[in-house]
Write an enzyme that holds these catalytic residues in place. Sequence first.
Site, PDB file in Angstrom:
ATOM      1  N   CYS A 231      20.677  38.810 -40.439  1.00  0.00           N
ATOM      2  CA  CYS A 231      21.945  39.448 -40.849  1.00  0.00           C
ATOM      3  C   CYS A 231      21.773  40.422 -42.018  1.00  0.00           C
ATOM      4  O   CYS A 231      22.688  41.176 -42.326  1.00  0.00           O
ATOM      5  CB  CYS A 231      22.984  38.400 -41.190  1.00  0.00           C
ATOM      6  SG  CYS A 231      23.314  37.291 -39.820  1.00  0.00           S
TER       7      CYS A 231
ATOM      8  N   HIS B  50      28.332  41.056 -46.170  1.00  0.00           N
ATOM      9  CA  HIS B  50      28.067  40.618 -44.799  1.00  0.00           C
ATOM     10  C   HIS B  50      29.263  39.788 -44.330  1.00  0.00           C
ATOM     11  O   HIS B  50      29.757  38.925 -45.050  1.00  0.00           O
ATOM     12  CB  HIS B  50      26.785  39.788 -44.766  1.00  0.00           C
ATOM     13  CG  HIS B  50      26.578  39.079 -43.464  1.00  0.00           C
ATOM     14  ND1 HIS B  50      26.729  39.708 -42.248  1.00  0.00           N
ATOM     15  CD2 HIS B  50      26.236  37.795 -43.174  1.00  0.00           C
ATOM     16  CE1 HIS B  50      26.500  38.840 -41.280  1.00  0.00           C
ATOM     17  NE2 HIS B  50      26.198  37.668 -41.815  1.00  0.00           N
TER      18      HIS B  50
ATOM     19  N   ASN C 198      31.229  37.454 -36.684  1.00  0.00           N
ATOM     20  CA  ASN C 198      29.991  37.727 -37.420  1.00  0.00           C
ATOM     21  C   ASN C 198      29.034  38.462 -36.485  1.00  0.00           C
ATOM     22  O   ASN C 198      28.515  37.876 -35.535  1.00  0.00           O
ATOM     23  CB  ASN C 198      29.400  36.380 -37.871  1.00  0.00           C
ATOM     24  CG  ASN C 198      28.073  36.522 -38.596  1.00  0.00           C
ATOM     25  OD1 ASN C 198      27.447  37.572 -38.561  1.00  0.00           O
ATOM     26  ND2 ASN C 198      27.639  35.448 -39.229  1.00  0.00           N
TER      27      ASN C 198
HETATM   28  O1  UT7 Z   1      25.428  35.230 -40.676  1.00  0.00           O
HETATM   29  C1  UT7 Z   1      24.327  34.460 -41.047  1.00  0.00           C
HETATM   30  C2  UT7 Z   1      24.667  33.398 -41.894  1.00  0.00           C
HETATM   31  N1  UT7 Z   1      25.624  32.485 -41.315  1.00  0.00           N
HETATM   32  C3  UT7 Z   1      26.612  32.045 -42.065  1.00  0.00           C
HETATM   33  O2  UT7 Z   1      26.747  32.480 -43.172  1.00  0.00           O
HETATM   34  C4  UT7 Z   1      27.476  30.920 -41.543  1.00  0.00           C
HETATM   35  C5  UT7 Z   1      27.792  29.999 -42.663  1.00  0.00           C
HETATM   36  N2  UT7 Z   1      28.503  28.813 -42.260  1.00  0.00           N
HETATM   37  C6  UT7 Z   1      29.801  28.810 -41.898  1.00  0.00           C
HETATM   38  O3  UT7 Z   1      30.424  29.837 -41.797  1.00  0.00           O
HETATM   39  C7  UT7 Z   1      30.466  27.486 -41.699  1.00  0.00           C
HETATM   40  O4  UT7 Z   1      29.592  26.467 -42.144  1.00  0.00           O
HETATM   41  C8  UT7 Z   1      30.866  27.205 -40.219  1.00  0.00           C
HETATM   42  C9  UT7 Z   1      32.007  28.119 -39.808  1.00  0.00           C
HETATM   43  C10 UT7 Z   1      29.693  27.406 -39.279  1.00  0.00           C
HETATM   44  C11 UT7 Z   1      31.360  25.766 -40.120  1.00  0.00           C
HETATM   45  O5  UT7 Z   1      32.461  25.576 -41.019  1.00  0.00           O
HETATM   46  P1  UT7 Z   1      32.455  24.388 -42.075  1.00  0.00           P
HETATM   47  O6  UT7 Z   1      33.700  24.492 -42.799  1.00  0.00           O
HETATM   48  O7  UT7 Z   1      31.182  24.475 -42.852  1.00  0.00           O
HETATM   49  O8  UT7 Z   1      32.472  23.120 -41.144  1.00  0.00           O
HETATM   50  P2  UT7 Z   1      31.453  21.895 -41.111  1.00  0.00           P
HETATM   51  O9  UT7 Z   1      30.230  22.256 -40.340  1.00  0.00           O
HETATM   52  O10 UT7 Z   1      31.295  21.311 -42.474  1.00  0.00           O
HETATM   53  O11 UT7 Z   1      32.312  20.862 -40.250  1.00  0.00           O
HETATM   54  C12 UT7 Z   1      33.556  20.308 -40.746  1.00  0.00           C
HETATM   55  C13 UT7 Z   1      34.215  19.553 -39.610  1.00  0.00           C
HETATM   56  C14 UT7 Z   1      33.252  18.616 -38.891  1.00  0.00           C
HETATM   57  O12 UT7 Z   1      34.023  17.492 -38.453  1.00  0.00           O
HETATM   58  P3  UT7 Z   1      33.977  16.115 -39.265  1.00  0.00           P
HETATM   59  O13 UT7 Z   1      32.537  15.709 -39.291  1.00  0.00           O
HETATM   60  O14 UT7 Z   1      34.510  16.452 -40.638  1.00  0.00           O
HETATM   61  O15 UT7 Z   1      34.866  15.215 -38.446  1.00  0.00           O
HETATM   62  C15 UT7 Z   1      32.809  19.403 -37.693  1.00  0.00           C
HETATM   63  O16 UT7 Z   1      32.393  18.584 -36.623  1.00  0.00           O
HETATM   64  O17 UT7 Z   1      34.658  20.495 -38.614  1.00  0.00           O
HETATM   65  C16 UT7 Z   1      34.068  20.173 -37.356  1.00  0.00           C
HETATM   66  N3  UT7 Z   1      33.802  21.425 -36.677  1.00  0.00           N
HETATM   67  C17 UT7 Z   1      34.691  22.011 -35.864  1.00  0.00           C
HETATM   68  N4  UT7 Z   1      35.916  21.618 -35.459  1.00  0.00           N
HETATM   69  C18 UT7 Z   1      36.571  22.456 -34.616  1.00  0.00           C
HETATM   70  C19 UT7 Z   1      32.703  22.216 -36.773  1.00  0.00           C
HETATM   71  N5  UT7 Z   1      32.864  23.305 -36.027  1.00  0.00           N
HETATM   72  C20 UT7 Z   1      34.081  23.210 -35.446  1.00  0.00           C
HETATM   73  C21 UT7 Z   1      34.823  24.031 -34.558  1.00  0.00           C
HETATM   74  N6  UT7 Z   1      36.047  23.614 -34.179  1.00  0.00           N
HETATM   75  N7  UT7 Z   1      34.340  25.201 -34.103  1.00  0.00           N
END
Ligand code: UT7
Length: 327
Positions: free
Chosen positions: A116, A244, A274
């Site tokens: 990225c 980004h 993204n």
């Molecule tokens: O471009 C290159 C670099 N990439 C990035 O910078 C991406 C950086 N990361 C992110 O943007 C975020 O970490 C994500 C958007 C990928 C995920 O968001 P988050 O707020 O970090 O969620 P998380 O992975 O901590 O998950 C929180 C909860 C989990 O459920 P529990 O364990 O709390 O019950 C996940 O299973 O949200 C759940 N979850 C979802 N629920 C509905 C994770 N993805 C999803 C989804 N829909 N798509």
Amino acid sequence: MTVSDHRAAVLAGLGTCLPRPVVSNADLALAVPTSDEWIRSRTGIAARRRLPPTADVHDLALAAAANALAATDGEPVDALVLATSTPKRPLPGGAPEIAHRLGLGPVPAFDLQAMCSGFVYALATATGLISGGVARRVLVVAAEAYSRIVDPQDRGTAVIFGDGAGAVVLRAGAPDEPGAVLALDLGSDGSARDLIHLPGSSPYLAMEGRQVYRHAVDRLAASALAVIKDCGWTAEQVDTLVPHQANARIIEAVAQRLALPAERAVCAIAEVGNTAAASIPLALAEAVDAGALQPGHRTVLTAFGGGLTWGSAALRWPTVRSVRSEL
Ligand code: UT7
């Protein structure tokens, strides 16, 4: 680091291309357990674009590059750098093909892979080619087709990534001209290489979202501050920050770290998601067309991606045309 006093690289044209179809959050929720509400509130994304099966990343790159050339006065370019982490094929690189299809002649053309951060790395490379006297006019293209490596069943990645391309022309000029690249900062940390990678065991991208998120905020803010300092600016003097477009919450967090009002950080993620290396030029085009980026603005571009890699560039925004198309 500040850029050569003698021969600067000056931004001279901007082009973008987005493919169709548009994939909404509701479309995704049909395939994976997610919801429009979750995606919007956790990422700021409402939709993303996907390459149709009949097209490839080179078609996108070509269209964005042609648009960037159309945005300039038509002088021929003498080098092309293609930033992509989703190449059409492992070998050979795509840049010579794009140069050939554009009819640029036997110019130097090569690919650059910094995930990225690819656009900022390519911008820095082009600046080096110009200030080192190797080229006078360089076409920098960033094109991505993450839909080709994202598992449609993986809600952690399928909801954020989208396809798209952006390109700029840089020309030799004077350091005091608007559009001159004034400062650059690049970095990497290979110890965290597995946080976003293609495991050999699977064709699909694997990402530790939460950990990547933390690194992204730290690196984007620190790198942006490095170029701000090199320019002799203060963070509060920055008119427009173009980070980004990984996640709207990351963009907000970076603006907060810099103590910048949120409205000075461009967030153009809602309709495209993204788009990896293409995200900064796509965000620039959005900001220009929305009037958020005005000639004279102290502008900072800051990128972060797998590798890990990161990088920033600072410039005063020039009067520049932006040409867009869809594929
Ligand atoms: O471009 C290159 C670099 N990439 C990035 O910078 C991406 C950086 N990361 C992110 O943007 C975020 O970490 C994500 C958007 C990928 C995920 O968001 P988050 O707020 O970090 O969620 P998380 O992975 O901590 O998950 C929180 C909860 C989990 O459920 P529990 O364990 O709390 O019950 C996940 O299973 O949200 C759940 N979850 C979802 N629920 C509905 C994770 N993805 C999803 C989804 N829909 N798509």
